[in-house]
Structure formats: C-alpha cells, structure tokens
Design a protein around this motif. Structure first.
Motif, PDB file in Angstrom:
ATOM      1  N   CYS A 122      -3.297  11.065   3.914  1.00 13.51           N
ATOM      2  CA  CYS A 122      -2.898  11.091   2.504  1.00 13.51           C
ATOM      3  C   CYS A 122      -3.124   9.791   1.722  1.00 13.51           C
ATOM      4  O   CYS A 122      -3.527   9.857   0.553  1.00 13.51           O
ATOM      5  CB  CYS A 122      -1.438  11.523   2.396  1.00 13.51           C
ATOM      6  SG  CYS A 122      -1.072  13.007   3.349  1.00 13.51           S
ATOM      7  N   PRO A 123      -2.849   8.602   2.299  1.00 15.90           N
ATOM      8  CA  PRO A 123      -2.992   7.395   1.466  1.00 15.90           C
ATOM      9  C   PRO A 123      -4.409   7.173   0.948  1.00 15.90           C
ATOM     10  O   PRO A 123      -4.606   6.488  -0.055  1.00 15.90           O
ATOM     11  CB  PRO A 123      -2.592   6.256   2.431  1.00 15.90           C
ATOM     12  CG  PRO A 123      -1.709   6.902   3.435  1.00 15.90           C
ATOM     13  CD  PRO A 123      -2.301   8.279   3.622  1.00 15.90           C
ATOM     14  N   ALA A 124      -5.399   7.782   1.583  1.00 16.80           N
ATOM     15  CA  ALA A 124      -6.799   7.485   1.262  1.00 16.80           C
ATOM     16  C   ALA A 124      -7.178   7.844  -0.170  1.00 16.80           C
ATOM     17  O   ALA A 124      -8.057   7.214  -0.750  1.00 16.80           O
ATOM     18  CB  ALA A 124      -7.716   8.229   2.231  1.00 16.80           C
ATOM     19  N   ILE A 125      -6.535   8.846  -0.732  1.00 16.85           N
ATOM     20  CA  ILE A 125      -7.048   9.333  -2.026  1.00 16.85           C
ATOM     21  C   ILE A 125      -6.390   8.681  -3.236  1.00 16.85           C
ATOM     22  O   ILE A 125      -6.788   8.939  -4.354  1.00 16.85           O
ATOM     23  CB  ILE A 125      -6.940  10.868  -2.141  1.00 16.85           C
ATOM     24  CG1 ILE A 125      -5.500  11.301  -2.214  1.00 16.85           C
ATOM     25  CG2 ILE A 125      -7.650  11.544  -0.986  1.00 16.85           C
ATOM     26  CD1 ILE A 125      -5.379  12.768  -2.572  1.00 16.85           C
ATOM     27  N   TYR A 126      -5.395   7.811  -3.003  1.00  7.12           N
ATOM     28  CA  TYR A 126      -4.691   7.201  -4.133  1.00  7.12           C
ATOM     29  C   TYR A 126      -5.109   5.750  -4.327  1.00  7.12           C
ATOM     30  O   TYR A 126      -4.839   4.909  -3.473  1.00  7.12           O
ATOM     31  CB  TYR A 126      -3.170   7.287  -3.935  1.00  7.12           C
ATOM     32  CG  TYR A 126      -2.675   8.700  -4.031  1.00  7.12           C
ATOM     33  CD1 TYR A 126      -2.304   9.233  -5.259  1.00  7.12           C
ATOM     34  CD2 TYR A 126      -2.618   9.517  -2.908  1.00  7.12           C
ATOM     35  CE1 TYR A 126      -1.872  10.547  -5.359  1.00  7.12           C
ATOM     36  CE2 TYR A 126      -2.199  10.837  -3.000  1.00  7.12           C
ATOM     37  CZ  TYR A 126      -1.824  11.340  -4.226  1.00  7.12           C
ATOM     38  OH  TYR A 126      -1.411  12.645  -4.324  1.00  7.12           O
ATOM     39  N   ASP A 127      -5.759   5.476  -5.444  1.00  4.13           N
ATOM     40  CA  ASP A 127      -6.074   4.106  -5.826  1.00  4.13           C
ATOM     41  C   ASP A 127      -4.769   3.440  -6.249  1.00  4.13           C
ATOM     42  O   ASP A 127      -4.002   4.016  -7.023  1.00  4.13           O
ATOM     43  CB  ASP A 127      -7.081   4.125  -6.985  1.00  4.13           C
ATOM     44  CG  ASP A 127      -7.528   2.736  -7.393  1.00  4.13           C
ATOM     45  OD1 ASP A 127      -7.212   1.755  -6.670  1.00  4.13           O
ATOM     46  OD2 ASP A 127      -8.215   2.621  -8.419  1.00  4.13           O
ATOM     47  N   LEU A 128      -4.511   2.241  -5.729  1.00  2.00           N
ATOM     48  CA  LEU A 128      -3.280   1.527  -6.075  1.00  2.00           C
ATOM     49  C   LEU A 128      -3.556   0.342  -6.995  1.00  2.00           C
ATOM     50  O   LEU A 128      -2.633  -0.315  -7.458  1.00  2.00           O
ATOM     51  CB  LEU A 128      -2.589   1.026  -4.792  1.00  2.00           C
ATOM     52  CG  LEU A 128      -2.299   2.084  -3.723  1.00  2.00           C
ATOM     53  CD1 LEU A 128      -1.653   1.433  -2.500  1.00  2.00           C
ATOM     54  CD2 LEU A 128      -1.407   3.192  -4.263  1.00  2.00           C
ATOM     55  N   GLY A 129      -4.850   0.047  -7.202  1.00  2.00           N
ATOM     56  CA  GLY A 129      -5.226  -1.138  -7.969  1.00  2.00           C
ATOM     57  C   GLY A 129      -5.612  -2.300  -7.076  1.00  2.00           C
ATOM     58  O   GLY A 129      -5.771  -3.427  -7.534  1.00  2.00           O
ATOM     59  N   GLN A 130      -5.766  -2.019  -5.793  1.00  2.00           N
ATOM     60  CA  GLN A 130      -6.052  -3.065  -4.817  1.00  2.00           C
ATOM     61  C   GLN A 130      -7.461  -3.633  -4.950  1.00  2.00           C
ATOM     62  O   GLN A 130      -8.344  -2.992  -5.507  1.00  2.00           O
ATOM     63  CB  GLN A 130      -5.872  -2.511  -3.380  1.00  2.00           C
ATOM     64  CG  GLN A 130      -6.939  -1.528  -2.944  1.00  2.00           C
ATOM     65  CD  GLN A 130      -6.721  -0.116  -3.450  1.00  2.00           C
ATOM     66  OE1 GLN A 130      -5.759   0.163  -4.134  1.00  2.00           O
ATOM     67  NE2 GLN A 130      -7.638   0.791  -3.116  1.00  2.00           N
ATOM     68  N   THR A 131      -7.643  -4.837  -4.393  1.00  2.00           N
ATOM     69  CA  THR A 131      -8.983  -5.419  -4.320  1.00  2.00           C
ATOM     70  C   THR A 131      -9.744  -4.826  -3.147  1.00  2.00           C
ATOM     71  O   THR A 131     -10.956  -4.605  -3.228  1.00  2.00           O
ATOM     72  CB  THR A 131      -8.876  -6.947  -4.148  1.00  2.00           C
ATOM     73  OG1 THR A 131      -8.235  -7.484  -5.301  1.00  2.00           O
ATOM     74  CG2 THR A 131     -10.234  -7.592  -3.989  1.00  2.00           C
ATOM     75  N   ALA A 132      -9.040  -4.587  -2.038  1.00  2.00           N
ATOM     76  CA  ALA A 132      -9.732  -4.103  -0.836  1.00  2.00           C
ATOM     77  C   ALA A 132      -8.830  -3.170  -0.038  1.00  2.00           C
ATOM     78  O   ALA A 132      -7.598  -3.279  -0.076  1.00  2.00           O
ATOM     79  CB  ALA A 132     -10.149  -5.292   0.037  1.00  2.00           C
ATOM     80  N   ASN A 133      -9.483  -2.253   0.683  1.00  2.00           N
ATOM     81  CA  ASN A 133      -8.795  -1.360   1.607  1.00  2.00           C
ATOM     82  C   ASN A 133      -9.057  -1.819   3.034  1.00  2.00           C
ATOM     83  O   ASN A 133     -10.214  -2.012   3.425  1.00  2.00           O
ATOM     84  CB  ASN A 133      -9.337   0.065   1.478  1.00  2.00           C
ATOM     85  CG  ASN A 133      -8.807   0.780   0.257  1.00  2.00           C
ATOM     86  OD1 ASN A 133      -7.655   0.595  -0.134  1.00  2.00           O
ATOM     87  ND2 ASN A 133      -9.644   1.612  -0.351  1.00  2.00           N
ATOM     88  N   VAL A 134      -7.995  -1.962   3.805  1.00  2.00           N
ATOM     89  CA  VAL A 134      -8.126  -2.349   5.211  1.00  2.00           C
ATOM     90  C   VAL A 134      -7.457  -1.275   6.062  1.00  2.00           C
ATOM     91  O   VAL A 134      -6.363  -0.818   5.724  1.00  2.00           O
ATOM     92  CB  VAL A 134      -7.454  -3.716   5.463  1.00  2.00           C
ATOM     93  CG1 VAL A 134      -7.415  -4.039   6.945  1.00  2.00           C
ATOM     94  CG2 VAL A 134      -8.181  -4.812   4.696  1.00  2.00           C
ATOM     95  N   ILE A 135      -8.124  -0.858   7.121  1.00  2.45           N
ATOM     96  CA  ILE A 135      -7.510   0.114   8.041  1.00  2.45           C
ATOM     97  C   ILE A 135      -7.273  -0.559   9.381  1.00  2.45           C
ATOM     98  O   ILE A 135      -8.189  -1.151   9.967  1.00  2.45           O
ATOM     99  CB  ILE A 135      -8.422   1.338   8.253  1.00  2.45           C
ATOM    100  CG1 ILE A 135      -8.625   2.069   6.932  1.00  2.45           C
ATOM    101  CG2 ILE A 135      -7.823   2.282   9.295  1.00  2.45           C
ATOM    102  CD1 ILE A 135      -9.521   3.286   7.055  1.00  2.45           C
ATOM    103  N   CYS A 136      -6.037  -0.476   9.866  1.00  2.41           N
ATOM    104  CA  CYS A 136      -5.723  -0.909  11.220  1.00  2.41           C
ATOM    105  C   CYS A 136      -5.909   0.280  12.151  1.00  2.41           C
ATOM    106  O   CYS A 136      -5.369   1.371  11.908  1.00  2.41           O
ATOM    107  CB  CYS A 136      -4.279  -1.409  11.313  1.00  2.41           C
ATOM    108  SG  CYS A 136      -4.014  -2.983  10.496  1.00  2.41           S
TER     109      CYS A 136
END
Lengths: 241, 115
Positions: A143-157
């Motif tokens: 679910c978190p993948a589809i919501y833009d939060l305004g971040q500079t970058a996406n990191v997946i652990c």
C-alpha cells in the motif's frame, strides 16, 4: 414528471473527467515538498516489510553520522507511521533522532495529508532544523507505494531473510524505489540458500535504475555507503526521479 | 487495503463533479487502472459497493478498464519485452514506463434534471 410541461424530467449526461483519483493526495504532497524545500530539509520515505530493519537502519545512521561528523553531524528528525504503538518513535528518540509517531489506526500506509498534519501538529518536533527528515512508513510492501508524500527519495529496506524474489512479487513497490537497502546482511552466513545474484537479477527486472546497498545495522557494517548516498541527495529538492 | 482509501477519494471527486453539474444521481462511473498502479480492480469494486451507500452514487455502476504496462527506451523507442530487464540493450539506458501506473477517473454518467 408533470403531464403539462414535463418538468421534473431528467436526462443522463455523460461528463468526461480524465483526472487522477489521487489528485488531492498529490496536491498535498506537492505542498509538503514546498515546505521541505523552504526549510532545506531532505525528506526520505523509508518503506519495507514489518521487521525489515527500517528503525534499526535509522538508529545506526544516527550513530555513524555522529562518529563521522561529531558536533557537525546533520540533525535528524523522523515521523514513524505505526498502526498502534509509538515504539519506533521512542527508539528513534533514544537514538538521538527527534521523532514523533503517526498513529494510523487501521490504515496500512501513510498519505500526504497525514504527513502534512504531523509536520504542523507534532508538538515540539523540530523537523525544520534538521538536515534529513526520515518518514518511516507503515511496514507493508504493497500500500505505501502508491502515495506520494512529498519526499525527495524512496528507500526500501529488504532483509536477507525475506527472500530474493520479493522484488518480483512486489513490483509496484520496487519500481518506485530510488534505493534498496539490503538489511541484516550479518545473517547471510545462516542462510546457505541466499543468492545475491538472484536478488540483483530480480531488481533489474522491476527497477529502471537498480541500486542496492548492503547493511548490517547492528554491526554498523555498510552504513557508510548509505550515508554517502544520503549526502549525495539534492538538499530539500524535489523527487530524485 | 488501500482500495478503501482510493474509493473514498473517488467518491469525493464524483460527488463534487455531480454537484457542479446539478445532478440528482450518478448512474455510471468509468475509471482506468494501470497494471502497475498497485490497485486491484476487483477489490476496488467491492469497496465501491460498500461506500456508495447513502451517497449520490447509491445506484451507480463502477466500470474499470485495465491498462497493460508498457516500457520503452526514450532514446531509440525500442519497447521492452515481457519480464526482461528494464534497460535498453541497444542504448544501455533505463526504460521509461510509458503507461500502466494510471489511477484515473475517466467519465461519469449523471442524472441531471431537465430545465
């Protein structure tokens, strides 16, 4: 309908819209991005499964940054999305990261408005004075993948224990990643079947520009390349891609 | 299950459009969902049936169109083969997603009183 003039009659009118259903979220995300740019804060959306090591990575980040830069280390802040507890935020506070929880209740993801409200409502959270704001998303590979939060970058652990085929099983999430941090690499010796080449192959099929850093957070092994990657991000700017 | 959140956003959007047009009811809502949008149309339809109660969409049908993902090289235009790497063999640059991540409200059929 009346028999005299037909008043009360109605017609079916087709109306073409062609608009993103998440347009409102994206508008708020754009607003968050303006806040981050104005404060020169680099916001990182940290995603991954429950237990993938997101919090441990951030704790290690604080320790290693402090060792590397001493009193000149950039200040860190964090918002932790959690369904029911503030455990992660407490851990991050104890590690020296100014942190608050976003309690989502039954929601399986953070959205831009939750982040926006937390930026304004989190009493005492000095995110404007930090170099990096880590937004630790709810543990979930969907679910978190589809919501833009305004971040500079996406990191997946992604923990070594999760399996090499996770990128193929969750392509939507990994497509959005600017970086995959392979965590708990100190457990690799206990996983004789783990094949790093297979994981790299899977990432190349779902990430347009695959990038992976291997980290054992508790042993602080591999944290330096992760910090170098953070340092190279444009400060307070828009999305990497 | 984020499909519930998406349906709530959809209903808000449809309700606002219906009000703007002076509609008394919505009969049909058409949407497009990309293969890589991260949204399950079946779950979306289930959520829509649940949340449309007591809204202007009570009797509305939700019709979703699935859009297949397509990747292409920005330099040479070559399209990616199914399940292959996301890098152009000729130009060695990452493929771009051309389509397949859409979550779009396309069209609303609404009941508008004749003037």
């Amino acid at each position: 309908m009346c028999d005299t003039c037909g008043c009360g009659d109605s017609s079916i009118v087709p109306v073409e819209i062609h608009e993103n259903i998440l347009a409102d979220n994206d508008r708020v995300a754009g607003h968050n991005r303006e806040h981050f740019a104005a404060a020169s804060v680099t916001a990182i959306n940290v995603m991954g499964s429950p237990g993938s090591g997101k919090t441990a990575l951030l704790e290690a980040t604080a320790r290693v940054l402090s060792c590397r830069y001493g009193k000149d280390a950039p200040r860190l802040s964090a918002l932790s999305g959690d369904l029911a507890t503030d455990n992660d935020a407490v851990r991050l506070c104890n590690a020296g990261i100014d942190s608050r929880s976003i309690t989502t209740g039954s929601a399986c993801h953070l959205d831009a408005r939750m982040v926006h409200d937390a930026l304004h409502d989190s009493s005492g959270l000095n995110w404007q004075g930090s170099g990096y704001l880590f937004i630790e998303n709810v543990g979930n590979l969907v679910c978190p993948a589809i919501y833009d939060l305004g971040q500079t970058a996406n990191v997946i652990c992604l923990a070594v224990t999760e399996g090499e085929d996770k990128p193929l099983k969750y392509p939507v999430m990994f497509r959005k990643a600017d970086l995959v941090v392979l965590t708990k690499t100190d457990l690799e010796s206990h996983l004789p079947g783990f094949d790093i080449a297979e994981l790299e192959d899977a990432l190349a099929r779902v990430m347009p520009a695959p990038r992976m850093i291997r980290v054992a957070a508790l042993a602080e092994d591999g944290v330096d390349p992760w910090i170098d990657w953070l340092d190279a991000l444009p400060s307070g700017a828009g999305a990497v891609r | 299950m984020h499909e519930y959140s998406i349906v709530q956003a959809l209903l808000a959007q449809v309700t606002a459009e219906a009000r703007n047009h002076g509609a008394t009811a919505v009969r049909r809502v058409e949407i497009s969902i990309g293969e890589l949008a991260g949204v399950e149309p079946d779950l979306l339809e289930t959520a829509f049936e649940y949340f449309r109660e007591r809204t202007i969409c009570t009797k509305a049908e939700l019709v979703s169109r699935r859009i297949a993902a397509a990747w292409a090289c920005r330099v040479c235009g070559r399209e990616r083969r199914q399940q292959s790497y996301l890098r152009c063999e000729r130009c060695a640059r990452p493929f771009d997603l051309v389509r397949g991540d859409e979550i779009i409200l396309d069209k609303i059929d609404m009941e508008v009183p004749d003037v």
